[in-house]
Design a protein around this motif. Structure first.
Motif, mmCIF file in Angstrom:
data_model
loop_
_atom_site.group_PDB
_atom_site.id
_atom_site.type_symbol
_atom_site.label_atom_id
_atom_site.label_comp_id
_atom_site.label_asym_id
_atom_site.label_seq_id
_atom_site.Cartn_x
_atom_site.Cartn_y
_atom_site.Cartn_z
ATOM 1 N N CYS A 5 0.867 -1.181 0.000
ATOM 2 C CA CYS A 5 0.000 0.000 0.000
ATOM 3 C C CYS A 5 0.903 1.229 0.000
ATOM 4 O O CYS A 5 1.771 1.359 0.859
ATOM 5 C CB CYS A 5 -0.896 0.033 1.233
ATOM 6 N N LEU A 6 0.681 2.130 -0.947
ATOM 7 C CA LEU A 6 1.518 3.320 -1.098
ATOM 8 C C LEU A 6 0.653 4.560 -1.232
ATOM 9 O O LEU A 6 -0.425 4.504 -1.815
ATOM 10 C CB LEU A 6 2.383 3.196 -2.355
ATOM 11 N N VAL A 7 1.154 5.675 -0.726
ATOM 12 C CA VAL A 7 0.528 6.975 -0.943
ATOM 13 C C VAL A 7 1.626 7.924 -1.375
ATOM 14 O O VAL A 7 2.665 8.036 -0.718
ATOM 15 C CB VAL A 7 -0.161 7.508 0.339
ATOM 16 N N GLY A 8 1.405 8.587 -2.505
ATOM 17 C CA GLY A 8 2.398 9.519 -3.012
ATOM 18 C C GLY A 8 1.839 10.347 -4.149
ATOM 19 O O GLY A 8 0.646 10.305 -4.435
ATOM 20 N N ARG A 9 2.730 11.084 -4.795
ATOM 21 C CA ARG A 9 2.334 11.948 -5.914
ATOM 22 C C ARG A 9 2.935 11.441 -7.213
ATOM 23 O O ARG A 9 4.068 10.951 -7.238
ATOM 24 C CB ARG A 9 2.779 13.381 -5.657
ATOM 25 N N VAL A 32 7.019 8.599 -3.279
ATOM 26 C CA VAL A 32 6.544 8.328 -1.919
ATOM 27 C C VAL A 32 7.579 8.860 -0.938
ATOM 28 O O VAL A 32 8.734 8.427 -0.941
ATOM 29 C CB VAL A 32 6.333 6.811 -1.707
ATOM 30 N N ASP A 33 7.165 9.825 -0.098
ATOM 31 C CA ASP A 33 8.077 10.417 0.881
ATOM 32 C C ASP A 33 8.511 9.393 1.915
ATOM 33 O O ASP A 33 7.713 8.569 2.365
ATOM 34 C CB ASP A 33 7.406 11.590 1.605
ATOM 35 N N ARG A 34 9.769 9.485 2.305
ATOM 36 C CA ARG A 34 10.269 8.669 3.395
ATOM 37 C C ARG A 34 9.878 9.343 4.714
ATOM 38 O O ARG A 34 9.758 10.564 4.773
ATOM 39 C CB ARG A 34 11.784 8.524 3.292
ATOM 40 N N PRO A 35 9.698 8.563 5.786
ATOM 41 C CA PRO A 35 9.185 9.146 7.042
ATOM 42 C C PRO A 35 10.248 9.852 7.870
ATOM 43 O O PRO A 35 10.014 10.140 9.035
ATOM 44 C CB PRO A 35 8.632 7.920 7.781
ATOM 45 N N PHE A 36 11.406 10.144 7.303
ATOM 46 C CA PHE A 36 12.477 10.806 8.051
ATOM 47 C C PHE A 36 13.222 11.745 7.115
ATOM 48 O O PHE A 36 13.025 11.726 5.910
ATOM 49 C CB PHE A 36 13.431 9.766 8.649
ATOM 50 N N ASP A 46 11.112 7.913 -2.420
ATOM 51 C CA ASP A 46 11.360 6.779 -3.295
ATOM 52 C C ASP A 46 10.460 6.935 -4.503
ATOM 53 O O ASP A 46 9.306 7.366 -4.385
ATOM 54 C CB ASP A 46 11.048 5.460 -2.571
ATOM 55 N N PHE A 47 10.976 6.593 -5.669
ATOM 56 C CA PHE A 47 10.233 6.709 -6.916
ATOM 57 C C PHE A 47 9.892 5.310 -7.387
ATOM 58 O O PHE A 47 10.771 4.566 -7.839
ATOM 59 C CB PHE A 47 11.045 7.501 -7.945
ATOM 60 N N LYS A 66 0.136 14.543 -13.427
ATOM 61 C CA LYS A 66 1.367 14.794 -12.680
ATOM 62 C C LYS A 66 1.069 15.612 -11.426
ATOM 63 O O LYS A 66 0.310 16.581 -11.466
ATOM 64 C CB LYS A 66 2.355 15.551 -13.568
ATOM 65 N N GLY A 67 1.640 15.198 -10.284
ATOM 66 C CA GLY A 67 1.500 15.926 -9.032
ATOM 67 C C GLY A 67 0.310 15.526 -8.195
ATOM 68 O O GLY A 67 0.202 15.933 -7.038
ATOM 69 N N ARG A 68 -0.587 14.720 -8.727
ATOM 70 C CA ARG A 68 -1.805 14.370 -7.994
ATOM 71 C C ARG A 68 -1.516 13.341 -6.901
ATOM 72 O O ARG A 68 -0.849 12.346 -7.126
ATOM 73 C CB ARG A 68 -2.839 13.821 -8.967
ATOM 74 N N LEU A 69 -2.046 13.592 -5.698
ATOM 75 C CA LEU A 69 -1.882 12.686 -4.566
ATOM 76 C C LEU A 69 -2.749 11.459 -4.795
ATOM 77 O O LEU A 69 -3.949 11.563 -5.053
ATOM 78 C CB LEU A 69 -2.276 13.381 -3.265
#
Length: 143
Positions: A5-9, A32-36, A46-47, A66-69
């Motif tokens: 499960c991933l959440v990103g832009r 997907v942003d890393r939590p740190f 991470d791409f 592009k850019g949509r969450l």
């Protein structure tokens, strides 16, 4: 169990293609942003390559930009092939079976609000009567 499960832009608009058999397939990359943060205090991401098939592929191609969450559920797949130089190339990707659009399309949101307000003004909706009782005969009820 192979579940992710991933959440990103989205890093770019999805690419829609069709197989020779006519099956739709869409590819896009999710950041997907890393939590740190790193030692410099910057956030890293991470791409992750995402693949969708059939109706989901066409839906993603039509509505994602592009850019949509976006949230993606699916499974990790590793495939390999031999490139033009004769080297074995390994590809890791997520095969999505569920994609959720987590925010509205920014470009369209104002236009849709105007369209919906025009619809409400010009619509003869029997249920838009500000909470007053509705006059329905017993013959109109399905039970």
């Amino acid at each position: 169990m192979n579940r992710v499960c991933l959440v990103g832009r989205l890093t770019r608009d999805p690419e829609l293609r069709y197989t020779p058999a006519g099956v739709a397939v869409t590819q896009f990359t999710l950041a997907v942003d890393r939590p740190f943060t790193n030692q410099a205090g910057d956030k890293e991401a991470d791409f992750i390559p995402i693949v969708t098939w059939r109706q989901l592929a066409e839906t993603c191609a039509n509505y994602l930009k592009k850019g949509r969450l976006t949230a993606v559920e699916g499974r990790i797949q590793i495939r390999n092939y031999e490139n033009n130089e004769g080297k074995r190339v390994y590809v890791t990707e997520v095969i999505a079976d569920n994609v959720r659009f987590l925010e509205g399309n920014r470009d369209r949101s104002q236009g849709q609000e105007q369209d919906s307000s025009n619809y409400q003004r010009n619509n003869n909706d029997p249920f838009s009567n500000d909470g007053k009782p509705i006059d329905i005969s017993d013959d109109d009820l399905p039970f």
